[in-house]
Write a protein that holds these residues in place. Sequence first.
Motif, PDB file in Angstrom:
ATOM      1  N   TYR A  87       0.874  -1.240   0.039  1.00 50.48           N
ATOM      2  CA  TYR A  87       0.116  -0.091   0.060  1.00 50.48           C
ATOM      3  C   TYR A  87       0.911   1.530   0.058  1.00 50.48           C
ATOM      4  N   GLU A  88       1.952   1.295   0.792  1.00 48.86           N
ATOM      5  CA  GLU A  88       2.853   2.310   1.166  1.00 48.86           C
ATOM      6  C   GLU A  88       3.494   2.663  -0.275  1.00 48.86           C
ATOM      7  N   TYR A  89       4.031   1.452  -0.893  1.00 43.37           N
ATOM      8  CA  TYR A  89       4.843   1.669  -2.164  1.00 43.37           C
ATOM      9  C   TYR A  89       4.028   2.268  -3.171  1.00 43.37           C
ATOM     10  N   MET A  90       2.748   1.451  -3.428  1.00 46.06           N
ATOM     11  CA  MET A  90       1.823   1.907  -4.433  1.00 46.06           C
ATOM     12  C   MET A  90       1.550   3.571  -4.221  1.00 46.06           C
ATOM     13  N   LYS A  91       1.385   3.932  -3.260  1.00 49.18           N
ATOM     14  CA  LYS A  91       1.014   5.286  -3.138  1.00 49.18           C
ATOM     15  C   LYS A  91       2.093   6.247  -3.321  1.00 49.18           C
ATOM     16  N   ILE A  92       3.553   5.779  -3.140  1.00 49.41           N
ATOM     17  CA  ILE A  92       4.601   6.633  -3.423  1.00 49.41           C
ATOM     18  C   ILE A  92       4.745   6.555  -4.731  1.00 49.41           C
ATOM     19  N   ALA A  93       4.259   5.445  -5.345  1.00 47.05           N
ATOM     20  CA  ALA A  93       4.535   5.269  -6.941  1.00 47.05           C
ATOM     21  C   ALA A  93       3.789   6.204  -7.860  1.00 47.05           C
ATOM     22  N   ILE A  94       2.298   6.062  -7.159  1.00 44.20           N
ATOM     23  CA  ILE A  94       1.329   6.974  -7.890  1.00 44.20           C
ATOM     24  C   ILE A  94       1.775   8.338  -7.955  1.00 44.20           C
ATOM     25  N   GLU A  95       2.223   8.878  -6.644  1.00 42.80           N
ATOM     26  CA  GLU A  95       2.721  10.329  -6.382  1.00 42.80           C
ATOM     27  C   GLU A  95       3.575  10.667  -7.261  1.00 42.80           C
ATOM     28  N   ASN A  96       4.700   9.536  -7.796  1.00 43.68           N
ATOM     29  CA  ASN A  96       5.527   9.961  -8.634  1.00 43.68           C
ATOM     30  C   ASN A  96       5.131   9.580  -9.981  1.00 43.68           C
ATOM     31  N   LYS A  97       3.913   9.658 -10.202  1.00 48.69           N
ATOM     32  CA  LYS A  97       3.259   9.637 -11.802  1.00 48.69           C
ATOM     33  C   LYS A  97       3.788   8.305 -12.405  1.00 48.69           C
ATOM     34  N   LYS A  98       3.544   7.092 -11.648  1.00 47.79           N
ATOM     35  CA  LYS A  98       4.100   5.820 -12.412  1.00 47.79           C
ATOM     36  C   LYS A  98       2.182   5.318 -12.354  1.00 47.79           C
ATOM     37  N   HIS A  99       2.105   4.802 -13.680  1.00 50.78           N
ATOM     38  CA  HIS A  99       0.892   4.165 -13.850  1.00 50.78           C
ATOM     39  C   HIS A  99       1.091   2.678 -12.917  1.00 50.78           C
ATOM     40  N   ILE A 100       0.084   2.123 -12.679  1.00 48.28           N
ATOM     41  CA  ILE A 100       0.090   0.807 -11.830  1.00 48.28           C
ATOM     42  C   ILE A 100      -0.569  -0.128 -12.303  1.00 48.28           C
ATOM     43  N   VAL A 101      -0.019  -1.365 -12.300  1.00 44.34           N
ATOM     44  CA  VAL A 101      -0.897  -2.453 -12.397  1.00 44.34           C
ATOM     45  C   VAL A 101      -0.581  -3.363 -11.065  1.00 44.34           C
ATOM     46  N   THR A 102      -1.671  -4.055 -10.817  1.00 42.77           N
ATOM     47  CA  THR A 102      -1.412  -4.792  -9.503  1.00 42.77           C
ATOM     48  C   THR A 102      -2.430  -6.194  -9.635  1.00 42.77           C
ATOM     49  N   ALA A 103      -1.959  -7.027  -8.795  1.00 48.23           N
ATOM     50  CA  ALA A 103      -2.527  -8.449  -8.583  1.00 48.23           C
ATOM     51  C   ALA A 103      -2.966  -8.800  -7.253  1.00 48.23           C
ATOM     52  N   ASN A 104      -3.241  -7.469  -6.294  1.00 50.77           N
ATOM     53  CA  ASN A 104      -3.176  -7.579  -5.096  1.00 50.77           C
ATOM     54  C   ASN A 104      -4.812  -7.373  -4.695  1.00 50.77           C
ATOM     55  N   LYS A 105      -5.318  -8.439  -4.532  1.00 51.19           N
ATOM     56  CA  LYS A 105      -6.880  -8.382  -4.007  1.00 51.19           C
ATOM     57  C   LYS A 105      -7.106  -7.647  -2.667  1.00 51.19           C
ATOM     58  N   ALA A 106      -6.418  -8.167  -1.715  1.00 58.78           N
ATOM     59  CA  ALA A 106      -6.521  -7.451  -0.372  1.00 58.78           C
ATOM     60  C   ALA A 106      -6.380  -5.848  -0.548  1.00 58.78           C
ATOM     61  N   LEU A 107      -5.532  -5.547  -1.139  1.00 59.79           N
ATOM     62  CA  LEU A 107      -5.305  -3.982  -1.118  1.00 59.79           C
ATOM     63  C   LEU A 107      -6.401  -3.389  -2.071  1.00 59.79           C
ATOM     64  N   ILE A 108      -6.640  -3.988  -3.257  1.00 62.25           N
ATOM     65  CA  ILE A 108      -7.703  -3.237  -3.931  1.00 62.25           C
ATOM     66  C   ILE A 108      -9.073  -3.524  -3.420  1.00 62.25           C
ATOM     67  N   ALA A 109      -9.497  -4.530  -2.633  1.00 60.75           N
ATOM     68  CA  ALA A 109     -10.768  -4.590  -2.027  1.00 60.75           C
ATOM     69  C   ALA A 109     -10.698  -3.695  -0.659  1.00 60.75           C
ATOM     70  N   THR A 110      -9.619  -3.446  -0.072  1.00 55.90           N
ATOM     71  CA  THR A 110      -9.613  -2.665   1.072  1.00 55.90           C
ATOM     72  C   THR A 110      -9.571  -1.287   0.875  1.00 55.90           C
ATOM     73  N   HIS A 111      -8.427  -1.056   0.322  1.00 55.19           N
ATOM     74  CA  HIS A 111      -8.135   0.317  -0.265  1.00 55.19           C
ATOM     75  C   HIS A 111      -8.424   1.156  -1.519  1.00 55.19           C
ATOM     76  N   GLY A 112      -9.182   0.259  -2.466  1.00 52.06           N
ATOM     77  CA  GLY A 112      -9.229   0.514  -3.869  1.00 52.06           C
ATOM     78  C   GLY A 112      -9.604   2.063  -3.992  1.00 52.06           C
ATOM     79  N   ASP A 113     -10.647   2.419  -3.345  1.00 55.76           N
ATOM     80  CA  ASP A 113     -11.108   3.678  -3.443  1.00 55.76           C
ATOM     81  C   ASP A 113     -10.224   4.856  -3.263  1.00 55.76           C
ATOM     82  N   GLU A 114      -9.459   4.912  -2.294  1.00 60.48           N
ATOM     83  CA  GLU A 114      -8.371   5.749  -1.990  1.00 60.48           C
ATOM     84  C   GLU A 114      -7.305   5.771  -3.303  1.00 60.48           C
ATOM     85  N   ILE A 115      -6.892   4.452  -3.581  1.00 58.49           N
ATOM     86  CA  ILE A 115      -5.790   4.421  -4.487  1.00 58.49           C
ATOM     87  C   ILE A 115      -6.393   4.996  -5.844  1.00 58.49           C
TER      88      ILE A 115
END
Lengths: 426, 426
Positions: A87-115
């Motif tokens: 979660y932490e790394y994904m947020k930093i990556a997004i803030e650094n303008k990186k596009h994201i692909v993920t296979a992480n169901k726990a993360l998307i199910a739990t924090h998908g909205d914020e991400i």
Amino acid sequence: MESIKVALLGFGVVGSGVFNILQDNKEKIESHIQKRIEIKKILVRDIEKARGANAPKEMLTKDINDIVNDPEIDMVVELMGGIGKAYEYMKIAIENKKHIVTANKALIATHGDEIYKLAVENGVQIRYEASVGGGIPIINTLTQSLAANNVDEILGVINGTTNFILTQMDEQGMDFDDAVKLAQDSGFAEADPTSDIEGEDVAFKLSILMSVAFGIKVPPHKIPREGITKISSKDIEFANQLGYKVKLVAAAKKKGDDLEFHVQPSFLPIDHPLASIKNEFNAVFIKGNAVGELLLHGKGAGSTPTGSAVLGDMLEIAKIIGTNYKPGAPLVHNGGDLNLIGEGVSPYYVHLHVEDKPGVLGKITSAFGKHNVSLKSVIQRSRGEKTVPLIFITYDTPRKDLDDAIEEIKNTDAVIRVESILRVES
Amino acid sequence: MESIKVALLGFGVVGSGVFNILQDNKEKIESHIQKRIEIKKILVRDIEKARGANAPKEMLTKDINDIVNDPEIDMVVELMGGIGKAYEYMKIAIENKKHIVTANKALIATHGDEIYKLAVENGVQIRYEASVGGGIPIINTLTQSLAANNVDEILGVINGTTNFILTQMDEQGMDFDDAVKLAQDSGFAEADPTSDIEGEDVAFKLSILMSVAFGIKVPPHKIPREGITKISSKDIEFANQLGYKVKLVAAAKKKGDDLEFHVQPSFLPIDHPLASIKNEFNAVFIKGNAVGELLLHGKGAGSTPTGSAVLGDMLEIAKIIGTNYKPGAPLVHNGGDLNLIGEGVSPYYVHLHVEDKPGVLGKITSAFGKHNVSLKSVIQRSRGEKTVPLIFITYDTPRKDLDDAIEEIKNTDAVIRVESILRVES
């Protein structure tokens, strides 16, 4: 040819799959998108560890800053799993303008909205096809091919571990514990299989599917769920006798203005499209108000099947990079006028173990009746033993009424124990 | 909200479906793409004719110029079918910078390359999901979700008419002619069912699938094909006895550097994923070198299932309009290093009708042997009648060798006729 530079976070089973597919199918991929995909960095915990793919050592790093601060890297592919660091790394990556692909169901199910919100703010894409059903294209199908449908129903067998266990119990007559052991030995279950066998993994996936299909956010912990730990080979035997197969089913169904949803081991009629899904395979059954019934069936896990879905997402993003196209918002929640009713009503299978003496059946059926649970069928097969199994299939009933009846039945003289209670899908 | 203006060419079964879905699911569609889809014009042959959807009369036109010359119209949705006029109008529409969605398998299979080239030259999109498998998202899956896979095999049951007929023959023991009649009465077959039952429709679809999956162009008339008209209820009975189901199968399979492809009624083992596809349903089975086995199963025809696929394409194009994004080229043919071997080798089922007298079997098996056709099994069940059926399952053989053997067998004394020859899938 333009080169899209990518970083992987995590280099386990799926990461190795992505790496190997990119190598093996390089020609096909480049001819398809007319761009090159180049893995520049891979975040790992241990540089020296042996892995399922041969990346040059200089590609590996233990420092996320090597990735997020590298302006050449366009896309970050998160394959670490879990929530904390991912979660932490994904947020930093997004803030650094990186596009994201993920296979992480726990993360998307739990924090998908914020991400998702963060991704929109930063003008980057986020895709997560591999988070549900491994190689099965369920997210793309719901968000693109079926985009003009109102979805009425989704039923899924979307956990390979539990499906492998239940298939072995069914076909080999194995006990639950032996089947878990076999699943572990065959690489289909983790050393600690709790999240799978308790239905948590499926709840994550169902939460994501409900977002995408109905535009409704139900956090995974609010989904009524039950695992498969209480199922015995006897239940499976009875299911077969009655014309059913037992599967761990994720369900979300519109009934008028209500949305029913749950993760439960269920009796599926033998001719139901999901009843024949075996072992590590997954399948999702969709009813859309335009398309009708649709079934997608394939490998729900594994290195290259999941890698195939991750790469499908990576290529879609690669195609868009350099354009001003911003695809729509799969995680927008706007189906808010449905009443979320959780379990709803259903027929149930009830398996009791009782003493074989006169009057027992009468007492039990009275208790069901008292709590408004109507019975569709009863099976009692005495074999001259002192105790016998007693099987009931009810008509539609709210689980609350059933539980009240069961509470009373438990305390009935001659009832030794309640073996299991399972939903029956029609 | 931005409005995307669309014209339909044709207002029959699928056109009405598209119109109705757009009305019924307006809210879902607009919330999904954040744009409005507005049908501005519909090209018809007869303004007064009653239809399955209620379009205001001023929307209807008999003049293609009302559409292609209207600068407000962004997208033309071709649902006329056939090649002549549809081809002509599509080209004019593209030259007038209209994006194209089509469900026209004959046109895409026959002139896809030229149309695609013209679309690229004019900077417009062309999508054709509905041309294969109705509501099943097979084109999107191959071009997006599985884009990183090298496809090894595609097997499809992709004609609802023939599958309905074969299912009725199987389940009700019907003759071919009665089953065709029932299909017509049930709306699953046209008054003239030739294109369906002779396999032409399937050859169009397979040609498109081969383009998309293998990057190889094989014109439909170059695909070896056979219809279902010679199949008798006896063949289906024998299939069941031997553990098979008879389906009209479209197949394209890589075997090393060879690509085998054909449309043929085939014996499928009862546990094959396609063996259980019934009636008007379609299914496509894909083997990809990353994803493994994948099956997509749903309604292959009909007003709203096909309309669902058409709309899926329309929404994807609507999302892109106004951006500088040009998605990749699904019809680029670059898989040219495969040898196109057509039928290849296969086991076959051969059903002869012979006089029941000594020495017949010996003569026939010698003829097979002489032409290098090895036999896996023989079934002869004499019931004291003068003539009997004689069933052979061969090992892998080139069709040429089999045909040579059959030519000799035909002229064998005591062989009354060759009832049928069917491919056996393994």
